[in-house]
Design an enzyme around this catalytic site. Structure first.
Site, PDB file in Angstrom:
ATOM      1  CD  GLU A 100      30.870  45.877  35.070  1.00 60.39           C
ATOM      2  OE1 GLU A 100      31.948  45.935  35.693  1.00 60.39           O
ATOM      3  OE2 GLU A 100      29.938  45.122  35.405  1.00 60.39           O
ATOM      4  CG  ASP A 104      31.106  38.410  28.365  1.00 60.38           C
ATOM      5  OD1 ASP A 104      30.794  38.267  27.189  1.00 60.38           O
ATOM      6  OD2 ASP A 104      31.710  37.527  29.008  1.00 60.38           O
ATOM      7  N   GLY A 106      25.876  40.774  29.687  1.00 66.22           N
ATOM      8  CA  GLY A 106      24.933  41.789  30.153  1.00 66.22           C
ATOM      9  C   GLY A 106      24.144  41.351  31.377  1.00 66.22           C
ATOM     10  CG  LEU A 109      26.106  46.574  33.600  1.00 61.36           C
ATOM     11  CD1 LEU A 109      25.643  47.682  34.551  1.00 61.36           C
ATOM     12  CD2 LEU A 109      27.305  45.873  34.226  1.00 61.36           C
ATOM     13  NE  ARG A 166      41.486  41.313  39.921  1.00 62.27           N
ATOM     14  CZ  ARG A 166      40.268  41.045  39.435  1.00 62.27           C
ATOM     15  NH1 ARG A 166      39.767  41.755  38.481  1.00 62.27           N
ATOM     16  NH2 ARG A 166      39.561  40.044  39.934  1.00 62.27           N
TER      17      ARG A 166
HETATM   18  P1  IMP Z   1      28.534  39.729  32.148  1.00 58.48           P
HETATM   19  O1  IMP Z   1      27.576  39.565  33.264  1.00 58.48           O
HETATM   20  O2  IMP Z   1      28.641  38.460  31.323  1.00 58.48           O
HETATM   21  O3  IMP Z   1      28.268  40.941  31.295  1.00 58.48           O
HETATM   22  O4  IMP Z   1      30.000  39.869  32.765  1.00 58.48           O
HETATM   23  C1  IMP Z   1      30.267  40.754  33.766  1.00 58.48           C
HETATM   24  C2  IMP Z   1      31.601  40.545  34.423  1.00 58.48           C
HETATM   25  O5  IMP Z   1      32.292  39.362  34.012  1.00 58.48           O
HETATM   26  C3  IMP Z   1      32.532  41.680  34.060  1.00 58.48           C
HETATM   27  O6  IMP Z   1      32.316  42.801  34.876  1.00 58.48           O
HETATM   28  C4  IMP Z   1      33.891  41.051  34.292  1.00 58.48           C
HETATM   29  O7  IMP Z   1      34.252  41.165  35.639  1.00 58.48           O
HETATM   30  C5  IMP Z   1      33.680  39.591  33.922  1.00 58.48           C
HETATM   31  N1  IMP Z   1      34.121  39.342  32.543  1.00 58.48           N
HETATM   32  C6  IMP Z   1      33.359  39.205  31.447  1.00 58.48           C
HETATM   33  N2  IMP Z   1      34.093  39.009  30.350  1.00 58.48           N
HETATM   34  C7  IMP Z   1      35.382  39.045  30.760  1.00 58.48           C
HETATM   35  C8  IMP Z   1      36.640  38.944  30.061  1.00 58.48           C
HETATM   36  O8  IMP Z   1      36.740  38.765  28.839  1.00 58.48           O
HETATM   37  N3  IMP Z   1      37.750  39.054  30.843  1.00 58.48           N
HETATM   38  C9  IMP Z   1      37.702  39.247  32.181  1.00 58.48           C
HETATM   39  N4  IMP Z   1      36.564  39.374  32.858  1.00 58.48           N
HETATM   40  C10 IMP Z   1      35.401  39.266  32.156  1.00 58.48           C
END
Ligand code: IMP
Length: 176
Positions: A100, A104, A106, A109, A166
């Site tokens: 991953e 952020d 979670g 995941l 990216r």
């Molecule tokens: P989560 O479900 O909030 O943990 O976020 C998962 C996905 O959100 C990550 O795999 C990223 O693709 C995207 N993401 C979360 N935070 C960021 C950031 O600060 N910059 C860019 N993408 C982010």
């Protein structure tokens, strides 16, 4: 040319990242020696990290891809996770290491783990390049972590800003 926003600030240079990825690769190599390993790359954000990491793990492996969506073009999570690309490879009895870019909240995941457990892998672990601990909603065990990052929007080295940046070789944040 990469469209870097004016309020972008460096967190980790390409050289820092390369050094950390080499360390993580060596540790993973030690832990998985002699085990059938599948690297499961979560698209799109982790594609550059995964490309470097897999070459730092000197072991035979399968590489599979899934895509999950939890963000649109906004910088905050919608909380809704959707599988937009699934793998066809049966991971039953293989050692799956999820790759991953960033954990952020979670939520992504947590959803993915629950889904993968049903496919009966021999083991299921997570390697994440970045972790934003201050944003945790669902706690996730990160078995191998590159760097902790502050609660800002992070871009570069695979992580995008509305689809852009990216290809930036460094990791940085956009100042609020
Ligand atoms: P989560 O479900 O909030 O943990 O976020 C998962 C996905 O959100 C990550 O795999 C990223 O693709 C995207 N993401 C979360 N935070 C960021 C950031 O600060 N910059 C860019 N993408 C982010």
């Amino acid at each position: 040319m990469t469209a870097i926003p004016d309020n972008w600030h460096l967190l980790h240079s390409a050289a820092d990242i390369a050094q950390r990825v080499a360390q993580m690769g060596a540790q993973i190599r030690r832990d998985y020696a002699g085990k059938p390993l599948t690297l499961l790359v979560v698209l799109k954000g982790s594609f550059i990290f995964a490309a470097d990491l897999c070459r730092a793990i000197d072991l035979p492996m399968h590489i599979e891809f899934m895509a999950l969506r939890s963000y649109g073009d906004e910088t905050t999570t919608s909380g809704v996770v959707q599988i937009t690309l699934d793998m066809r490879f049966p991971v039953e009895n293989t050692h799956v290491l999820i790759v991953e870019d960033i954990v952020d909240t979670g939520l992504t995941l947590d959803y993915l783990r629950q889904n993968l457990v049903l496919r009966r892998p021999a083991s299921l672990r997570l390697v994440s390049l970045l972790h934003k601990p201050s944003r945790t909603v669902r706690p996730v065990t990160i078995d191998y972590l590159g760097f902790e990052v502050p609660d800002h929007f992070i871009i570069g080295y695979g992580l995008d800003n509305a689809g852009q940046c990216r290809n930036l070789p460094d990791i940085g944040y956009i100042a609020p």
